[in-house]
Design an enzyme around this catalytic site. Structure first.
Site, short mmCIF file in Angstrom:
data_model
loop_
_atom_site.label_atom_id
_atom_site.label_comp_id
_atom_site.label_asym_id
_atom_site.label_seq_id
_atom_site.Cartn_x
_atom_site.Cartn_y
_atom_site.Cartn_z
N ARG A 83 0.85 -1.18 0.00
CA ARG A 83 0.00 0.00 0.00
C ARG A 83 0.89 1.23 0.00
NH1 ARG A 83 -2.58 2.97 4.86
NH2 ARG A 83 -3.79 4.51 3.72
N HIS A 129 -2.91 10.94 0.93
CA HIS A 129 -2.32 10.70 2.25
C HIS A 129 -1.66 12.01 2.69
CE1 HIS A 129 -0.86 7.27 5.05
NE2 HIS A 129 -0.53 8.41 5.64
N GLU A 175 -7.32 8.42 6.62
CA GLU A 175 -7.58 9.02 7.93
C GLU A 175 -8.06 10.47 7.88
OE1 GLU A 175 -4.14 8.55 10.40
OE2 GLU A 175 -4.28 6.38 10.39
N ASN A 318 -7.22 1.74 9.87
CA ASN A 318 -5.91 1.92 10.52
C ASN A 318 -6.14 1.88 12.01
OD1 ASN A 318 -4.91 2.37 7.99
ND2 ASN A 318 -4.34 4.52 8.33
N TYR A 320 -4.14 1.39 15.89
CA TYR A 320 -2.87 1.31 16.62
C TYR A 320 -3.05 1.07 18.11
CZ TYR A 320 -0.36 3.18 12.55
OH TYR A 320 0.19 3.36 11.32
N GLU A 386 -3.34 -0.30 8.18
CA GLU A 386 -2.15 0.08 8.97
C GLU A 386 -2.28 -0.48 10.37
OE1 GLU A 386 -1.06 4.24 9.29
OE2 GLU A 386 -1.49 4.56 7.17
C1 GBH Z 1 -0.99 6.89 10.79
O1 GBH Z 1 -1.78 7.72 11.56
C2 GBH Z 1 -0.65 7.56 9.51
O2 GBH Z 1 -1.54 7.16 8.49
C3 GBH Z 1 0.75 7.37 9.07
O3 GBH Z 1 1.06 8.24 8.04
C4 GBH Z 1 1.67 7.54 10.26
O4 GBH Z 1 3.01 7.56 9.92
C5 GBH Z 1 1.38 6.43 11.22
O5 GBH Z 1 0.04 6.39 11.55
C6 GBH Z 1 2.17 6.50 12.51
O6 GBH Z 1 1.82 7.62 13.25
O7 GBH Z 1 -3.29 12.98 19.76
O8 GBH Z 1 -3.56 11.24 21.40
O9 GBH Z 1 -5.46 11.99 20.16
C7 GBH Z 1 -1.67 7.52 12.91
C8 GBH Z 1 -2.93 7.45 13.62
C9 GBH Z 1 -4.35 8.52 15.06
C10 GBH Z 1 -1.97 8.78 15.40
C11 GBH Z 1 -4.57 9.65 15.98
C12 GBH Z 1 -2.19 9.91 16.32
C13 GBH Z 1 -3.75 11.02 17.66
C14 GBH Z 1 -3.71 10.56 19.05
N1 GBH Z 1 -3.06 8.55 14.50
N2 GBH Z 1 -3.49 9.88 16.86
S1 GBH Z 1 -4.03 11.80 20.16
#
Ligand code: GBH
Length: 494
Positions: A83, A129, A175, A318, A320, A386
């Protein structure tokens, strides 16, 4: 049944897609090479004080020149999917078709796509992106303006037309939550607009319409000939209520998911369409209390609601991290996306933390989120686009990345449970990222790669971290090696 006989515990369904992801601004470099126009991230990173240490994506991983080497890294992993995203201004320097196409940019992406296919790797392409043409920001104010719908559709249509004979998996936006809360809310991302109570919602409105418009263009003009799929990728962490016995906290946890994911998923993935009722109600109520005549959340017309609902072929996710929320009423008079939600977030002290301030390892969170998506959004095919872990930049770089290995092991195990035990239709898993890259406002200080990249060396050499051999094994086995006791392995490693 031979398929049934071949099945063993620990394995994913036949034909499961294993992938890694990157994005144009984070890896390409070549920021002004052969006719490329300026994007909002070029402008932002060149503005002092915006990115840690003044890091930029001017060279990044130099994938503009090194894409063939990147494809060999994927081949070594045994990947069948990749991707990546297109840089809009590499193709249309001022963002518009009228402004002219940059043939060198088209050639570059043709080369990348052809190289992938020649190596047996299926491309999955993200159109947006985060690197909006600076010209569209200057001319219209960026995503707050409805004028961008047609420009995005024109760009998407050109991409389908030009690359769609070989590209069968498209993601319109990566996102939108981040684009609108960081780009037009906190100002921490490009274009750096600080207007959390209004612009954030206007941005979301334009992006949803742009997505739907591009989906319809594909559906009407290209689908019958090209046979591909088009959807959007949403980011969402899982959220638990602080006190599961307190109804207000349980409702608050759901409200958090509505503001993260429902904002975009409800209009697109539910048959009734439109913004989630919980979001509409609370923003209206806050707006009136703050003296506005109407809600700060814009309204779709009935025709728009109908034409946005159902504009998907899969659910791009995505994911995490996870959080814990309490209900907390805010009476703030400043219009603000965060106080609109009436919640307070925290995390559990035992959750391992990554180098990124927002990232904790909570493997069971992905299983609960996947089940939630199945239940609330019409049991879609879910492509995890992701999932990943960061460690800090270090000299020498951290190659024994035990934290990442554990993270992947635990999360992949929970994805398998979602499939086998909860019947969630997960079709793809994507590791972020193939290699260390430009981590937005954090520059190169946080490292998400399976491969380490030396950004002090003009050749940007890539070196596999330990997690490469782990992920390679998972891909080769279509899951975990026979007899692996993942739960015990993960417990012992942390
Ligand atoms: C992704 O977004 C991106 O798509 C990618 O480009 C990036 O490199 C990768 O993740 C790693 O960061 O401020 O505590 O509310 C990340 C997803 C979701 C990360 C929202 C930061 C904010 C958390 N994001 N988050 S907060």
């Amino acid at each position: 049944d031979p398929a049934r006989d071949a099945f063993r515990p620990g394995q994913f369904p036949d034909g499961f897609f294993w992938s890694t992801a990157t994005a144009s601004y984070q890896i390409e470099g070549g920021w002004n090479a052969s006719g490329k126009g300026e994007s909002i991230w070029d402008r932002f990173s060149h503005t002092p004080g915006k990115v840690q240490r003044g890091d930029t994506g001017d060279v990044a991983c130099d994938s503009y020149n090194k894409y063939q080497e990147d494809v060999q890294l994927m081949k070594n992993l045994g990947l069948r999917f990749y991707r990546f995203s297109l840089s809009w201004t590499r193709i249309f320097p001022d963002g518009t078709v009228a402004g002219g196409v940059n043939q060198d940019g088209v050639d570059y992406y043709n080369n990348v796509i052809n190289e992938l296919i020649a190596n047996g790797i299926t491309p999955m392409v993200t159109l947006y992106h985060w690197d909006l043409p600076q010209a569209l920001q200057d001319r219209y104010g960026g995503w707050v303006s409805g004028e961008l719908v047609q420009h995005f559709d024109d760009y998407a249509t050109f991409a389908f037309q030009t690359f769609g004979d070989r590209v069968k998996y498209w993601i319109t936006f990566n996102e939108p939550w981040v684009v609108c809360t960081a780009g037009y809310g906190s100002g921490g991302h490009a274009p750096g607009i600080q207007d959390s109570g209004n612009s954030t919602y206007l941005c979301g409105h334009t992006i949803i319409k742009s997505h739907a418009s591009a989906w319809h263009s594909y559906d009407q003009t290209f689908r019958s000939v090209q046979g591909g799929q088009v959807s959007i990728t949403l980011s969402c962490g899982w959220t638990e209520p602080f006190d599961p016995d307190l109804p207000a906290d349980v409702i608050a946890a759901d409200r958090d998911l509505q503001f993260q994911m429902g904002w975009f998923a409800h209009p697109i993935y539910t048959s009734q369409g439109d913004y989630p009722p919980a979001m509409k109600d609370i923003i209206l109520q806050k707006s009136l209390a703050q003296g506005f005549q109407e809600s700060r959340l814009p309204q779709f017309t009935a025709a728009e609601i109908a034409s946005i609902s159902g504009t998907y072929d899969f659910f791009g996710l995505n994911h995490y991290s996870s959080g814990i929320v309490k209900d907390k009423v805010s009476t703030g008079q400043d219009p603000n996306f965060w106080t609109d939600q009436d919640l307070e977030s925290t995390v559990a002290p035992e959750w391992p933390q990554a180098a990124s301030s927002w990232l904790y390892s909570v493997p069971w969170g992905i299983r609960r989120l996947l089940r939630y998506i199945k239940q609330n959004y019409n049991d879609p095919e879910i492509y995890i686009t992701e999932n990943g872990w960061s460690e800090e930049e270090a000299d020498p770089p951290i190659l024994e990345d035990t934290g990442r290995l554990c993270f992947y092991m635990g999360y992949i195990n929970e994805v398998l449970k979602a499939i086998d035990l909860d019947g969630v239709n997960v079709r793809a898993y994507t590791a972020w990222s193939l290699m260390d890259n430009f981590e937005w406002a954090e520059g190169y200080t946080e490292r998400f790669g399976l491969h380490s990249v030396d950004f002090t060396d003009p050749n940007r050499p890539r070196t596999p971290k330990q997690s490469v051999s782990f992920y390679k094994d998972v891909i080769a086995n279509n899951g975990f090696p026979e007899g692996a006791d993942v739960t015990t392995m993960v417990r012992n490693m942390w």
